[in-house]
Design a protein around this motif. Structure first.
Motif, PDB file in Angstrom:
ATOM      1  N   TRP A 176      40.225  52.034  72.739  1.00 23.24           N
ATOM      2  CA  TRP A 176      41.614  52.142  72.272  1.00 23.24           C
ATOM      3  C   TRP A 176      41.646  53.333  71.332  1.00 23.24           C
ATOM      4  N   ASN A 177      42.263  54.400  71.776  1.00 15.83           N
ATOM      5  CA  ASN A 177      42.137  55.699  71.123  1.00 15.83           C
ATOM      6  C   ASN A 177      43.331  56.027  70.235  1.00 15.83           C
ATOM      7  N   PHE A 178      43.127  55.971  68.930  1.00 15.61           N
ATOM      8  CA  PHE A 178      44.193  56.304  67.977  1.00 15.61           C
ATOM      9  C   PHE A 178      44.105  57.734  67.472  1.00 15.61           C
ATOM     10  N   THR A 179      43.200  58.542  68.028  1.00  9.52           N
ATOM     11  CA  THR A 179      43.153  59.947  67.623  1.00  9.52           C
ATOM     12  C   THR A 179      44.195  60.709  68.428  1.00  9.52           C
ATOM     13  N   ASN A 180      44.444  61.954  68.069  1.00  6.26           N
ATOM     14  CA  ASN A 180      45.409  62.702  68.884  1.00  6.26           C
ATOM     15  C   ASN A 180      44.716  63.625  69.884  1.00  6.26           C
ATOM     16  N   ILE A 181      43.516  63.252  70.230  1.00  9.37           N
ATOM     17  CA  ILE A 181      42.743  63.980  71.240  1.00  9.37           C
ATOM     18  C   ILE A 181      42.648  63.135  72.501  1.00  9.37           C
ATOM     19  N   LYS A 182      42.879  63.774  73.637  1.00  9.64           N
ATOM     20  CA  LYS A 182      42.657  63.099  74.912  1.00  9.64           C
ATOM     21  C   LYS A 182      41.168  63.206  75.213  1.00  9.64           C
ATOM     22  N   ILE A 183      40.430  62.146  74.978  1.00 10.69           N
ATOM     23  CA  ILE A 183      38.976  62.223  75.132  1.00 10.69           C
ATOM     24  C   ILE A 183      38.567  62.128  76.602  1.00 10.69           C
ATOM     25  N   LYS A 184      37.439  62.759  76.905  1.00 13.84           N
ATOM     26  CA  LYS A 184      36.906  62.735  78.269  1.00 13.84           C
ATOM     27  C   LYS A 184      35.938  61.577  78.392  1.00 13.84           C
ATOM     28  N   LEU A 185      36.121  60.792  79.439  1.00 17.22           N
ATOM     29  CA  LEU A 185      35.342  59.566  79.594  1.00 17.22           C
ATOM     30  C   LEU A 185      34.824  59.430  81.015  1.00 17.22           C
ATOM     31  N   PRO A 186      33.708  58.697  81.187  1.00 17.51           N
ATOM     32  CA  PRO A 186      33.244  58.386  82.550  1.00 17.51           C
ATOM     33  C   PRO A 186      34.312  57.572  83.286  1.00 17.51           C
ATOM     34  N   GLU A 224      23.937  43.627  70.257  1.00 15.07           N
ATOM     35  CA  GLU A 224      23.672  42.423  69.467  1.00 15.07           C
ATOM     36  C   GLU A 224      24.923  41.542  69.361  1.00 15.07           C
ATOM     37  N   LEU A 225      26.075  42.194  69.161  1.00 17.03           N
ATOM     38  CA  LEU A 225      27.317  41.450  68.912  1.00 17.03           C
ATOM     39  C   LEU A 225      28.123  41.209  70.182  1.00 17.03           C
ATOM     40  N   ASN A 226      27.686  41.809  71.278  1.00 13.90           N
ATOM     41  CA  ASN A 226      28.415  41.653  72.542  1.00 13.90           C
ATOM     42  C   ASN A 226      29.844  42.196  72.490  1.00 13.90           C
ATOM     43  N   ALA A 227      30.015  43.308  71.838  1.00 14.88           N
ATOM     44  CA  ALA A 227      31.360  43.895  71.739  1.00 14.88           C
ATOM     45  C   ALA A 227      31.744  44.559  73.057  1.00 14.88           C
ATOM     46  N   THR A 228      33.017  44.431  73.447  1.00 15.17           N
ATOM     47  CA  THR A 228      33.472  45.009  74.717  1.00 15.17           C
ATOM     48  C   THR A 228      34.577  46.043  74.542  1.00 15.17           C
ATOM     49  N   ILE A 229      35.106  46.142  73.324  1.00 19.98           N
ATOM     50  CA  ILE A 229      36.185  47.100  73.060  1.00 19.98           C
ATOM     51  C   ILE A 229      35.809  47.939  71.847  1.00 19.98           C
ATOM     52  N   ALA A 230      36.111  49.239  71.908  1.00 19.26           N
ATOM     53  CA  ALA A 230      35.955  50.088  70.727  1.00 19.26           C
ATOM     54  C   ALA A 230      37.318  50.663  70.357  1.00 19.26           C
ATOM     55  N   VAL A 231      37.675  50.528  69.098  1.00 20.64           N
ATOM     56  CA  VAL A 231      38.910  51.116  68.603  1.00 20.64           C
ATOM     57  C   VAL A 231      38.540  52.372  67.838  1.00 20.64           C
ATOM     58  N   LEU A 232      39.117  53.476  68.252  1.00 19.73           N
ATOM     59  CA  LEU A 232      38.706  54.774  67.720  1.00 19.73           C
ATOM     60  C   LEU A 232      39.735  55.297  66.716  1.00 19.73           C
ATOM     61  N   THR A 233      39.329  55.357  65.453  1.00 23.52           N
ATOM     62  CA  THR A 233      40.248  55.803  64.403  1.00 23.52           C
ATOM     63  C   THR A 233      39.615  56.889  63.535  1.00 23.52           C
ATOM     64  N   VAL A 234      38.797  57.716  64.171  1.00 25.48           N
ATOM     65  CA  VAL A 234      38.118  58.781  63.426  1.00 25.48           C
ATOM     66  C   VAL A 234      38.979  60.049  63.402  1.00 25.48           C
ATOM     67  N   PRO A 235      38.647  61.011  62.545  1.00 26.00           N
ATOM     68  CA  PRO A 235      39.357  62.300  62.587  1.00 26.00           C
ATOM     69  C   PRO A 235      39.174  62.946  63.954  1.00 26.00           C
ATOM     70  N   SER A 236      40.200  63.690  64.390  1.00 27.97           N
ATOM     71  CA  SER A 236      40.191  64.203  65.753  1.00 27.97           C
ATOM     72  C   SER A 236      39.005  65.139  66.028  1.00 27.97           C
ATOM     73  N   LYS A 237      38.512  65.790  64.994  1.00 22.12           N
ATOM     74  CA  LYS A 237      37.401  66.723  65.180  1.00 22.12           C
ATOM     75  C   LYS A 237      36.156  66.040  65.771  1.00 22.12           C
ATOM     76  N   VAL A 238      35.930  64.809  65.364  1.00 22.30           N
ATOM     77  CA  VAL A 238      34.727  64.107  65.821  1.00 22.30           C
ATOM     78  C   VAL A 238      35.031  63.057  66.898  1.00 22.30           C
ATOM     79  N   ALA A 239      36.267  63.077  67.423  1.00 22.25           N
ATOM     80  CA  ALA A 239      36.698  62.038  68.363  1.00 22.25           C
ATOM     81  C   ALA A 239      35.839  62.014  69.630  1.00 22.25           C
ATOM     82  N   GLN A 240      35.647  63.193  70.229  1.00 20.85           N
ATOM     83  CA  GLN A 240      34.893  63.239  71.486  1.00 20.85           C
ATOM     84  C   GLN A 240      33.440  62.815  71.260  1.00 20.85           C
ATOM     85  N   GLU A 241      32.867  63.313  70.198  1.00 22.41           N
ATOM     86  CA  GLU A 241      31.487  62.971  69.832  1.00 22.41           C
ATOM     87  C   GLU A 241      31.321  61.464  69.666  1.00 22.41           C
TER      88      GLU A 241
END
Lengths: 212, 212
Positions: free
Chosen positions: A175-185, A144-161
């Motif tokens: 843009w990942n501010f958690t301390n987890i290296k998330i797996k991405l396509p 709806e909003l046409n967003a193209t960037i997500a800034v991730l500032t959640v607790p690391s436990k739920v970062a990948q989810e």
DNA sequence: TAGATTGTTAATCGATTAACAATC
DNA sequence: TAGATTGTTAATCGATTAACAATC
């Protein structure tokens, strides 16, 4: 399409600092700025600034330096800071509040259009004018909003989810501010921001002073 | 005193990430962890991890990897994360709230003992249990509380001025979150944290995907 | 044993710095 | 003019990666 030149990561990271100095000079009424001036301000050497600014294609004048107006435009174009980008922020905590309230991002085209959280106490409120919505609405709102960037500032436990929810929504930049290296396509780019690495640097610097 | 080995900045910045992975393995009950495992988790190559961990002096076992307990201790000792450091935070805004509430710092020896601001609405309150005081009290409180680190989160306009107040108080380490390169005496170390450089990297990465 | 892993030395790669002619 | 500055090519420096013997 004209192939954009490639610039090394350390050079790209220095560009925002150059831009800041150059804009200050502009506000002081200057029309030209030399690499030497920029270098002195940032405790760098002028040859490094000259080399980095080469990417802009702006031709400097001997004895004067670079013309400020085209230089600013060219740096902003190179960084894609001349076009508006809509961003969502996932995790509406303290860091989200700090980031949405940071004017430097807004000034450089980054516009936060929505924040998402699971905390029902936060949902329905807003942070710096950005509405906080339920994470269940994320996918729908991104379209709806046409967003193209997500800034991730959640607790690391739920970062990948959360990253999974984000990529499912079609967003291709995290843009990942958690301390987890998330797996991405493979087609999703990300920037990992690690605050503890800066703390590590400071700690080691503090220690080395005593051991000289 | 035993001369601590020197490690390159990029290696130092990777250590916190290694530490995080290693501690997770420890919580999962592992006694050993291999460089290969760490590298896979962080999308690095194992030789790089091996080289970096060489600084710890911990001898790995072929086929098993490094013993987790001494490895954690050694990394924490190298980073000086095994000793408590008292920090003040100058500028009690959104970023200060985010940083004081970030558990990773506390877990690694960084203890915020006071925040300072000029805003009378903030003075007297506290953020995450850290009292907000008038900046006029800074020098006095630094001595009283034995603070050794100052985290600078003020608006850039007053950054240099605040840095001067900080150095006068005797503090020798400044973690600078402003976008100004502050001028400091030679015996004061600082770490410059530039959020816009990460944004620059993400923007350029986003752009390069389309130009492939 | 075979093979996964380490630690060290050497090779490669890439970023920074130096050199210097050209320019205003 | 003299000299500060640019842009480019070459040299250096430092970090990453490769190679490989040693080990369990």
């Amino acid at each position: 399409m004209l192939q954009k030149k490639i610039l090394a990561a350390p050079s790209i990271k220095r560009l925002p600092r150059y831009l800041h100095i150059i804009k200050q000079a502009q506000m002081d009424g200057a029309e030209y700025i030399s690499a030497t001036t920029i270098a002195n301000e940032l405790h760098l050497v002028s040859i490094q600034v000259r080399k980095d600014l080469g990417i802009t294609g702006i031709i400097g004048k001997p004895r004067k330096g670079y013309p400020i107006l085209p230089l600013i435009e060219s740096i902003e174009r190179f960084l894609n800071w001349d076009t508006e980008k809509k961003a969502i922020i996932v995790g509406a905590g303290n860091l989200a509040t700090a980031l949405t309230g940071y004017p430097e991002f807004f000034n450089h085209g980054l516009k936060f259009v929505a924040a998402f959280d699971t905390d029902t106490k936060k949902i329905g409120k807003n942070i710096h004018g950005v509405p906080v919505l339920s994470i269940k609405q994320l996918s729908e709102k991104v379209s709806e909003l046409n967003a193209t960037i997500a800034v991730l500032t959640v607790p690391s436990k739920v970062a990948q989810e959360c990253a999974n929810i984000i990529t499912k929504s079609g967003i291709k930049a995290i843009w990942n501010f958690t301390n987890i290296k998330i797996k991405l396509p493979a087609d999703v780019v990300s920037q990992f921001e690690d605050l503890t690495s800066g703390y590590a640097m400071l700690s080691v610097k503090m220690d080395s002073i005593h051991n000289d």
